[in-house]
Each structure stands twice: as structure tokens, then as C-alpha cells.
Design an enzyme around this catalytic site. Structure first.
Site, PDB file in Angstrom:
ATOM      1  N   TRP A   1       0.844  -1.200   0.000  1.00  0.00           N
ATOM      2  CA  TRP A   1       0.000   0.000   0.000  1.00  0.00           C
ATOM      3  C   TRP A   1       0.883   1.256   0.000  1.00  0.00           C
ATOM      4  O   TRP A   1       0.562   2.255  -0.643  1.00  0.00           O
ATOM      5  CB  TRP A   1      -0.891   0.002   1.248  1.00  0.00           C
ATOM      6  CG  TRP A   1      -1.746   1.232   1.367  1.00  0.00           C
ATOM      7  CD1 TRP A   1      -2.965   1.447   0.808  1.00  0.00           C
ATOM      8  CD2 TRP A   1      -1.441   2.423   2.100  1.00  0.00           C
ATOM      9  NE1 TRP A   1      -3.435   2.691   1.132  1.00  0.00           N
ATOM     10  CE2 TRP A   1      -2.514   3.318   1.926  1.00  0.00           C
ATOM     11  CE3 TRP A   1      -0.351   2.835   2.879  1.00  0.00           C
ATOM     12  CZ2 TRP A   1      -2.548   4.581   2.501  1.00  0.00           C
ATOM     13  CZ3 TRP A   1      -0.385   4.090   3.446  1.00  0.00           C
ATOM     14  CH2 TRP A   1      -1.470   4.947   3.267  1.00  0.00           C
ATOM     15  N   HIS A   2       2.010   1.174   0.713  1.00  0.00           N
ATOM     16  CA  HIS A   2       2.873   2.344   0.803  1.00  0.00           C
ATOM     17  C   HIS A   2       3.575   2.649  -0.516  1.00  0.00           C
ATOM     18  O   HIS A   2       3.843   3.811  -0.821  1.00  0.00           O
ATOM     19  CB  HIS A   2       3.915   2.165   1.906  1.00  0.00           C
ATOM     20  CG  HIS A   2       3.375   2.418   3.276  1.00  0.00           C
ATOM     21  ND1 HIS A   2       2.704   1.454   3.992  1.00  0.00           N
ATOM     22  CD2 HIS A   2       3.368   3.527   4.049  1.00  0.00           C
ATOM     23  CE1 HIS A   2       2.330   1.954   5.163  1.00  0.00           C
ATOM     24  NE2 HIS A   2       2.703   3.218   5.222  1.00  0.00           N
ATOM     25  N   GLY A   3       3.893   1.629  -1.283  1.00  0.00           N
ATOM     26  CA  GLY A   3       4.576   1.910  -2.535  1.00  0.00           C
ATOM     27  C   GLY A   3       4.656   0.686  -3.413  1.00  0.00           C
ATOM     28  O   GLY A   3       4.635  -0.445  -2.934  1.00  0.00           O
TER      29      GLY A   3
END
Lengths: 458, 337
Positions: free
Chosen positions: A319-321
Site C-alpha cells: 500500500w505504501h509503494g
């Protein structure tokens, strides 16, 4: 537009507040605030705005029916478009590179004249999570009936949370939405909102950006970092990312307060956590709770603890990257949480400050995967082990001073508590006001050279 | 509970204190301390603050015999480059400026009673379009100028209202930028560095014109016009020339020489063959207005390449040893009666 932007502070925010204060427009406040939020977002790119609007309209339309509750097919339909768009904009490049290889991916993208890295709409991960949470809550019946279209649009697009959270559920804003028509800016909201927003701006512009300037030379050439300097980079970046995101969250919560919305807290002094599990209960709390409610529990929760924790944290990383470094970062935290779970009877007996120190060290080490891509991470790890050129030595006295100051603020300052306090003696009230004025002034001095919030990438 | 009055009063007080502190730092006469070649720190300042430092020097120095007013293209000239015949010289050129600024500077010199005996005013070659924002007179006088410009524009056949509106909008943005520059730690630090450089012999570094100018502009024969945006609004240009004529006539013993800047020899030929569509008309307007106002004006001239000189930093920025002789010919030619 961002919160640490002159145009936002001098034009956008005062203009929106002024319009919202006009009594005659009270019936149109939700519409006006939605339009203002769309303008705020649209200034970063019309295409991004179109994605936001299409997602919002689609989810609202699909979830509107009373037959939506309990209908899995409708739920799948509702979340399909936001998820497909998220995958298209954020993960397609990553997936194609992973499965076809870099050369083939480059050729493929070139043939379509597209570059996915440049197109990522700001905050798409955040508003997609808002939309999915809403759809699931409608499906489960936690939201009994569809809200008004304009209220829903405002819930999704409200500018304080739009780009980097906090990640909200409809219940978090329902009081603000219903009270918008009758809302009048009162002393308490001004006091708390100003305290939070100014504190957040200060943490971002002065501390986070100050730390960033110290870390920058090392980031440019991680293979040349000396071991002692590597320890400095890890500590400084750990503090930087905290103040960057914590600062953003404080500003968001403070700004929302100006319009009568009470956002939930997003941080609770996470670096004072005693173990990895505790850390995730205090860091980016709205994300943690989202993952718990919409992923961990549906997967079966504690019934398959290790498996579910690893899945949840891998997805949290993704989700972060869109990159393997983020997946590994997520799994690293998953493993830490599992290890704590296995060893907690010994861990919890350790002297408390040592627990805090160990948790901080392990967490900070993980941020290296945020700072560098995979190849640079390897180079940095080698440098940390003393196998780099060592050309970049430890920072000067100013660099060390900034880290020391940041650490003091991190462990001892209580900006949220101080801002939320509404009962002070007159002397303390003046002192707090003067402190805020000084912090705001210093923030303005550094505003011109301020950098983009790190979490805008996500 | 927050005390808003305390918050606002202290914030305003801090802002005023900052403005005063920066003015105090900048009040040093850097040019008197360092001489004609200012410290590199000077060039780190934004144009508005550079202007303030130069005028601070002019206020304190005796009246100059010769002054050069221009932008970065004229900034490299120093007294050793010009045949002055013993006259004193100061280069008031500021990088990134527009002809309107030269008019404004001329007005400021008049107001200070420091008008030079000879004012050399450089006009960018008319083929070059420049997007720089002018430094307008301070508020509230600026609003009067705005009003006058609109009236002038309405009356002038040649005036382009869209251009004027664009300029005004740019100016509003520029005003906001100036406000932001007031609150900028880096600019404060730059001002302090200038102060230190001017006061400390060890801190002085000579300004290297090559470091201070842009890299070579490539010459594109197919599209030789820079496309930097419009900066000459015809109606305003005439009004500015009229202002210069009025101001110099009011003082009496001032000789004003306006000259169109030269350009890199190779580029000169290209522009001569394919001039910008408005350039010949603007040049005619310039010379005709000068003739009407009895101002001494010179159109651009070809400067042949000379191996013995340093030449050009790029296509439009001559070094002092090229521009100095170019200017000297106008300076030492007999003036208009």
C-alpha cells in the site's frame, strides 16, 4: 496544492474560511466545501481530479440501493473500479516490470507512450481506502442508509484528509457533516485548530525538512557512507519521516477543526512504544485500524495469527509503494510483530527503556527500505557493515544538534495534548499563544524551501 | 485556550522585527566597502534586494558622472571597460529586469537628487522577448501607474490590452513574491553573507561574470526568437520614454543616451535575416519617439568578432570588454544640442 504552500496559507484557506462564515450560504456549505476541496485537489492535475470524481460517483451510485447490504456481488462491483484504478495507476508498472522484466516493460510502456510513475494521482491510496471502507460498511450494515450525495462527496474529497489521511470512516465525519449547516467558528475550535495546525506545520517545515537537509548528501551516494554516518542517517531519517507525517496529520486534524470536523488522532507517540505490536497501535493508527477491520479480521484474525499478520503487513507495505522494497519493509514489520508474539514473555520482562530503545532501533532500521530502492539499500547495508568507501563521514555539529533537538521533541513534546487543552491559567494561555506565534513565524521563515510531504507519494 | 490577540500581536511584531533586522543588515554600503566588483553574496540576493543595496550606495556616494542602467546583459561592464576620460562611473544594471525598471530607477535617481551627468540606458534588442517582471514604483504610487497605463493603453492604437493585463497579473504575483521574500530564511542568510563579505576582507570574493550568467543559449536558426514572453507593451514603452524625457528635462544638465543592446555576431546575422515580426516596428517606434522627444537613441549595431576579447557569455550577454567599447562610442560622441 499542499499545506506547506504560501498559496494555501495566504489565499486558499482564508478564502474558504471566509466563505464558510457567511451565514446566508449555510445551506450550501457542504457543496461549497466540496467544490473548494476539488479545486484544492484539481490544482495538482485535472486527470487526477477526474479519477477522484469518477471513483466517488461510481461507489456512491453502486452503494446507494437498499439492497446493497449483504449483497456480495454488489460489494465486489462497488470496490472493483477504485481497486482497478488504484492498480492501474499505482501498481501496473510494478507488476509489468516484475512479470515481464524491465526491458520488456520499458518497450511496452514506450509503445503506448505512457509513463506510470509520472501519472500517479496524489493520495489515490488514501481515497481508495475511504471508498472501500464505505462500501464494506454499507455491505455489512454498519452504515444503514446511504448519505446525501453531497455529504458523501465531501466525506471523500474534504481537503484536509484527501491527500495523505488520516484514513476515515463515514462515522468519523458524520457529526461534522450534519452540523455543517449550523456550524459557527467558535473559540474552542479556533484555539485547538490553530494549536494543532501550527504545531504540525512547525514539525514538518522546521524539523522534518531540517533533518532532510542533513540526510540528503548521504542519500545521494549511499555506498560512500561511513558506518557511523550510516547510524546517523538511520536515526535522522526515522525522525524525519515521523515529523513529516505526524506534522501533516496534525495540520489535517487542525484544519478540519476550523470547519467543525473532529478527525481521529493518527499518532500516539509511536517511538515511545515498547514493542513492535505496540508501535503499530500508535503509528498511523487510522491505517492500522483499517487494516485490522477490513483485512485482518475478514481473513480470520487470530485464528491463523502468523499467516494473517504476514499477509496484512505485506499488503501494508505494498500500500505504501509499488516496489519490492516496500513489500519487504511490510514483511519485516510482520516478522517483528510475530517475533514479539513468540517472545513476549521474555520481551515484556526487559527494562522498559530498553524495550523502547530496541523497538525504536528496529523500526528505524526498517525505514531504510523507504529511503532507498532495493539496490541502494544493499549498498547502504554494505556501507553500514563497513564495506563502503567511507568517503562520507559523520555530520557536522549542526547536523547532530538538529537530530538531538528532534529527538527531544519526539520523546518529550506533547503538541496534541497541549493543543487540545482548553483550561489554562491566563498566564499559561498567553505563554502558549506566544509559543505558537513563534513557531508559526519560524515555520514561515522556512516555508519557501520546504519539501513535499513524504506520504504524498503513497 | 489560545489568546488570539497575543498570537497575532506577537506574530506581527516578529515580522516587523525581521523586516527591520534585514534592512539593518542590508544598510551596509557594500559597494563603498568592496569597490566596483561586488561580493558573490550580492548576486545571491533577489533583484529587489540587489536594487536596494545599489540605491543605498548611490544615496551615500557623490553624484556620479556616468551611470549605466540595464539588466543582466549590461551588468558585466565596469569602469575599466569604458573610455571614461576621468569621469566617475556606476553600473546600476540589475539582472532579470525590464525597460520599465530602468524608467523607475531613473525616477528614483531624480527623486534622490542623484541623477548622473550622463545616463546610459540599455534597451534589450527588440527581437528578444523577455518574461522578467518589472520593479514598479512602491505602493500606493504603483496603483496610479496602473491606472495611467490603462488610460494610455486605451488611448494608444498600438497597445495590446491582453499584454497589459498579463503584465499587471504578473505584477500582482510579483508583489506576493516580494512579501514571501520578506519571510525567507535563506534570503536573510544571503543578506547576512553580503554584510560579512563587505565587512571582512577574508570574506570577499570577486564576482565572476561567467559564473553569474546562464550557460550558452543554443542558436536555433529555424526558431531564433527566444520566446521568453512579451515585455514590450508598445503603448507603455512610449510612455516610459516620455517619462525619461520629462525627468531629464526637469534636472537640466543630464545627458540621456538610450541604446539597443548588441547581440552575438553569429546570432546577429540570423536575426537580421529573420527578425521577430514586431521587432522592426518596435525599433521604428523607439527611434521615432526618441526623435519626437529629442532623446539620443541608437539602434542595435553589429559587433564584429574579436579574438582578443573575452567576448560573450552567451548569445545575448556580452562581457565588459565587448559592451564597454560599444557603449564608449555613444558616450564619447558629441551629444545632441
Amino acid at each position: 496544492m499542499t499545506f506547506n504552500d504560501w498559496n494555501f496559507l495566504v489565499f486558499f484557506l482564508p478564502a474558504v474560511m471566509a466563505v464558510m462564515a457567511i451565514e446566508r450560504l449555510r445551506d450550501a456549505r457542504a457543496i461549497l466545501l466540496t467544490v473548494a476541496s476539488l479545486v484544492f485537489y484539481g490544482l495538482s492535475g485535472i486527470e487526477h481530479l477526474v479519477v477522484l470524481i469518477i471513483d466517488t460517483i461510481f461507489v456512491f451510485a453502486v452503494c446507494r440501493s437498499d439492497k446493497f447490504t449483504g449483497n456480495a456481488a454488489r460489494l465486489a462491483c462497488a470496490i472493483s473500479l477504485p481497486v482497478v484504478l488504484l492498480v492501474y495507476y499505482k501498481y501496473l508498472g510494478f507488476l509489468v516490470r516484475t512479470f515481464l522484466g524491465i526491458d520488456e516493460a520499458t518497450r511496452l510502456f514506450a509503445s503506448f507512450s505512457i509513463s506510470h510513475d509520472a501519472l500517479l494521482p496524489a493520495g489515490i491510496s488514501f481515497f481508495t481506502f475511504h471508498l472501500v471502507a464505505y462500501a464494506v460498511d454499507r455491505y455489512s450494515g454498519r452504515i444503514a442508509s446511504s448519505p446525501k450525495a453531497v455529504d458523501f462527496a465531501l466525506f471523500i474529497s474534504f481537503f484536509p484528509h484527501l491527500v495523505a489521511g488520516p484514513i476515515l470512516r463515514l462515522r468519523d465525519v458524520i457529526d461534522g457533516l450534519s452540523g455543517l449547516r449550523a456550524y459557527r467558528l467558535n473559540r474552542e475550535d479556533v484555539s485547538i485548530g490553530t494549536g494543532l495546525a501550527v504545531s504540525g506545520l512547525f514539525l514538518k517545515v522546521v524539523l522534518a525538512d531540517g533533518l532532510s537537509r542533513g540526510v540528503a548528501p548521504y542519500v545521494a551516494d549511499p555506498a560512500a557512507v561511513a558506518p557511523l554516518a550510516a547510524a546517523y542517517v538511520i536515526t535522522a531519517y526515522s525522525l524525519q519521516i515521523y515529523f513529516d507525517f505526524f506534522g501533516y496529520s496534525l495540520v489535517a486534524i487542525g484544519l478540519a477543526r476550523f470547519f467543525g470536523f473532529h478527525f481521529p488522532a493518527n499518532f500516539d507517540r509511536p517511538y515511545s512504544s515498547r514493542n513492535p505490536r505496540d508501535f503499530w497501535r500508535r503509528w498511523h493508527m487510522t491505517l492500522s485500524y483499517w487494516l485490522r477491520d477490513y483485512l485482518y479480521l475478514p481473513l480470520g484474525g487470530n485464528r491463523a495469527y502468523v499467516r494473517n499478520i504476514l499477509i496484512v503487513f505485506a499488503i501494508c507495505g505494498l500500500w505504501h509503494g509499488a516496489g519490492w522494497n516496500f513489500v519487504i519493509w511490510g514483511l519485516y514489520h510482520g516478522v517483528l510483530v510475530v517475533l514479539y508474539h513468540v517472545t513476549r514473555q521474555w520481551w515484556d520482562r526487559v527494562w522498559a527503556p530498553l524495550q523502547v530503545g530496541l523497538t525504536f532501533a528496529l523500526t528505524s532500521l526498517g525505514w531504510v527500505l523507504f529511503l532507498f530502492d532495493w539496490d541502494k539499500t544493499i549498498a547502504f547495508a554494505r556501507a553500514l557493515a563497513g564495506q563502503g568507501s567511507g568517503a562520507l563521514g559523520p555530520p557536522d555539529a549542526v547536523g547532530i544538534f538538529v537530530v538531538a533537538m528532534a529527538a527531544l521533541v519526539c520523546f518529550f513534546a506533547r503538541f496534541e495534548t497541549w493543543s487540545l487543552s482548553t483550561t489554562r491559567t491566563p498566564l499559561r494561555a498567553h505563554a502558549w499563544s506566544a509559543t505558537l506565534a513563534l513557531m508559526f513565524f519560524v515555520s514561515l521563515l522556512f516555508l519557501e524551501s520546504s519539501q513535499t510531504f513524504i506520504y504524498f507519494r503513497f | 485556550m489560545l489568546r488570539l490577540t497575543t498570537f497575532i500581536a506577537l506574530l506581527c511584531g516578529l515580522m516587523v522585527a525581521l523586516a527591520l533586522a534585514r534592512d539593518a543588515v542590508l544598510s551596509i554600503d557594500a559597494f563603498a566597502e568592496i569597490g566596483e566588483e561586488p561580493a558573490a553574496a550580492f548576486h545571491a540576493l533577489p533583484p529587489t534586494l540587489q536594487t536596494r543595496v545599489k540605491f543605498h550606495h548611490i544615496e551615500r556616494a557623490p553624484r556620479y558622472d556616468v551611470m549605466l542602467l540595464g539588466n543582466s546583459r549590461a551588468a558585466a561592464v565596469q569602469s575599466r571597460d569604458i573610455e571614461l576620460g576621468g569621469r566617475s562611473f556606476f553600473n546600476l544594471s540589475i539582472g532579470g529586469r525590464y525597460f520599465r525598471d530602468q524608467t523607475a530607477f531613473f525616477g528614483e535617481l531624480s527623486a534622490l537628487g542623484k541623477m548622473p551627468k550622463v545616463a546610459l540606458i540599455a534597451v534589450d534588442r527588440f527581437d528578444l522577448y523577455n518574461d522578467d517582471e518589472p520593479i514598479w514604483p512602491p505602493y500606493p504610487r504603483r496603483w496610479l501607474v496602473f491606472g495611467r497605463d490603462w488610460l494610455g493603453c486605451a488611448a494608444a492604437r498600438a497597445c495590446d490590452a491582453e499584454d497589459l493585463a498579463t503584465m499587471m497579473f504578473r505584477e500582482l504575483r510579483n508583489s506576493f513574491r516580494e512579501f514571501r521574500a520578506l519571510l525567507n530564511f535563506e534570503l536573510l542568510a544571503a543578506a547576512w553573507r553580503l554584510h560579512v563579505a563587505a565587512k571582512s576582507p577574508a570574506g570577499r570574493t570577486k564576482f565572476d561574470i561567467e559564473a553569474g550568467l546562464p550557460k550558452d543559449d543554443p542558436i536555433d536558426a529555424n526558431n531564433p526568437h527566444f520566446g521568453l514572453g512579451r515585455h514590450i507593451v508598445k503603448g507603455l514603452f512610449v510612455a516610459d520614454l516620455e517619462d525619461i524625457a520629462k525627468l531629464s528635462a526637469a534636472v537640466g544638465d543630464v545627458r540621456v543616451i538610450l541604446f539597443e543592446m548588441p547581440i552575438l555576431p553569429a546570432y546577429h546575422r540570423i536575426l537580421a535575416e529573420t527578425p521577430y515580426r514586431d521587432a522592426p516596428e518596435l525599433r521604428r517606434l523607439f527611434l521615432a519617439t526618441c526623435g519626437r522627444l529629442r532623446l539620443e537613441c541608437h539602434p542595435t549595431e553589429y559587433v564584429p568578432p574579436d579574438q582578443a576579447r573575452r567576448g560573450w557569455a552567451d548569445t545575448t550577454h556580452p562581457f565588459g570588454d565587448v559592451l564597454g567599447p560599444y557603449v564608449s562610442r555613444f558616450l564619447n560622441a558629441p551629444g545632441k544640442p
